[in-house]
Design an enzyme around this catalytic site. Structure first.
Site, mmCIF file in Angstrom:
data_model
loop_
_atom_site.group_PDB
_atom_site.id
_atom_site.type_symbol
_atom_site.label_atom_id
_atom_site.label_comp_id
_atom_site.label_asym_id
_atom_site.label_seq_id
_atom_site.Cartn_x
_atom_site.Cartn_y
_atom_site.Cartn_z
ATOM 1 N N TYR A 192 0.827 -1.221 0.000
ATOM 2 C CA TYR A 192 0.000 0.000 0.000
ATOM 3 C C TYR A 192 0.854 1.260 0.000
ATOM 4 O O TYR A 192 1.958 1.277 0.546
ATOM 5 C CB TYR A 192 -0.942 -0.029 1.222
ATOM 6 N N THR A 210 -7.794 0.185 17.568
ATOM 7 C CA THR A 210 -8.560 0.365 18.806
ATOM 8 C C THR A 210 -9.304 1.700 18.830
ATOM 9 O O THR A 210 -9.814 2.107 19.866
ATOM 10 C CB THR A 210 -7.653 0.257 20.054
#
Ligand SMILES: *[C@@H]1O[C@H](CO)[C@@H](O)[C@H](O)[C@H]1NC(C)=O
Ligand SMILES: *[C@@H]1O[C@H](CO)[C@@H](O)[C@H](O)[C@H]1NC(C)=O
Ligand SMILES: *[C@@H]1O[C@H](CO)[C@@H](O)[C@H](O)[C@H]1NC(C)=O
Ligand SMILES: CC(=O)N[C@H]1CO[C@H](CO)[C@@H](O)[C@@H]1O
Length: 332
Positions: free
Chosen positions: A166, A240
């Site tokens: 990426y 998270t």
């Protein structure tokens, strides 16, 4: 919490969603989330609502491979095929900008000297993007991951992205095998980790007291943040924070790093807000632990080898054998 009350909260949340479709109401945007309830003012979704208020974040509530988790050491499996983690700094020091994002202390690496890691559970090389700190308002709370139900006073997260597949972090974060996050627990002691000392000494940390404050740091040696251990624990999980994409491989180092009580105190004096607004401590910037479901927690720690120089572990050794699923370790 009883069911009726829970329903009231859910209705309340739905109501907010409806209202926010109105022209004057607060808009759903990328930054519309928080860790804690604000005492007064408008509703901001706390972790249990993240997945309900924005459809782009629905993994936060329906995802089954979410992070953080509680690591039950008795459930870990020794994987002899895990190689050591290789840190590649090219022998160079790096620079970065330290930010108060209102939620975290965030050190974003500059793009000149690139640091990457490979090995361990990784199939690809991953580039360091950001170092993020989570910490508690009291000692013994503040880490996102738990170890046998116990929190540490903080957690350093080194966020890397797969630069082989990426072009940047944003792209990688939503893609398969996109992220690797190295997590190091923080404990309070008399002396401090050299790297964290650079970030948290009074002269530096007081420059980012308020939201959006930034401060440039040069000559950082990333190797210094790693504790002296090659042991780690790894599992597949998620970011998270919203949008909670399940693209992260977590690597938890098997030793904490230390900061002083004074440095911890300085962290607690950071505000979530800008100077014109009331002071709200950034501490307790933690997402609660998520269900493990059927995930496997692997480690490169050969427990029977450990047992040799650690006679106290004999009792546990027997216990682990009963499990069959490989050798398991227990102690950090
Ligand atoms: C990893 O980083 C080092 C040092 O910056 C660099 O020399 C190396 O090419 C990088 N590895 C990959 C696979 O790009
Ligand atoms: C990341 O890469 C994608 C695809 O190459 C590109 O469209 C996007 O603008 C990049 N984002 C940033 C923040 O550089
Ligand atoms: C793990 O430790 C045991 C006992 O010392 C040893 O026999 C075994 O070969 C070790 N396994 C690996 C993969 O290192
Ligand atoms: C799968 C399994 O049997 N796990 C057990 C391993 O050992 C611990 C400690 O005795 C048990 O609590 C687990 O249930």
């Amino acid at each position: 919490m009883d069911i009726i009350w829970e329903l009231v909260i859910i209705l309340h949340a739905n109501f907010i969603i409806c209202v926010s479709a109105q022209p004057n109401a607060p808009k759903i945007h990328d930054g519309w989330w928080a860790y804690k309830e604000v005492v007064q003012g408008s509703f901001v979704p706390v972790p249990s609502f993240w997945g309900l208020v924005n459809s782009a974040w629905n993994l936060c509530s329906v995802g089954k491979r979410q992070s953080p988790i509680n690591i039950e050491t008795s459930h870990m499996i020794f994987d002899p095929f895990l190689t050591p983690i290789r840190l590649n700094t090219g022998g160079r020091k790096v620079g970065g900008t330290m930010y108060n994002t209102g939620r975290h202390v965030s050190l974003r690496m500059d793009k000149e000297h690139l640091v990457n890691i490979s090995g361990g559970p990784m199939t690809y090389s991953h580039r360091l993007e950001e170092i993020r700190l989570h910490f508690g308002s009291e000692d013994g709370q503040g880490s996102e991951h738990l170890l046998n139900g116990q929190a540490f006073s903080g957690e350093v997260q080194l966020i890397h992205y797969n630069h082989e597949l990426y072009t940047n972090y944003t792209e990688a974060a939503k893609s398969p095998n996109g992220l690797v996050i190295v997590s190091i627990f923080m404990k309070i002691a008399e002396t401090s980790n050299a790297f964290l000392n650079r970030m948290l000494n009074r002269d530096t940390i007081t420059r980012i007291t308020y939201k959006n404050d930034a401060y440039l740091l040069m000559g950082l040696n990333i190797e210094e943040i790693y504790p002296e251990t090659s042991s780690f624990i790894t599992y597949d999980g998620s970011m998270t924070i919203p949008p909670c994409f399940e693209t992260a491989t977590w690597i938890l180092m098997n030793k904490p790093v230390y900061i002083t009580q004074m440095q911890m105190h300085s962290l607690r004096l950071l505000s979530q807000n800008q100077p014109s607004q009331i002071f709200l401590s950034m501490s307790d910037n933690i997402r609660p632990v998520q269900p493990l479901n059927n995930r496997c927690i692997r480690t490169n720690i050969n427990f029977s080898m450990q047992g040799k120089d650690c006679p106290n572990n004999r009792a546990q050794k027997l216990q682990y054998r009963a499990n069959i699923s490989g050798q398991l370790l227990h102690k950090m």
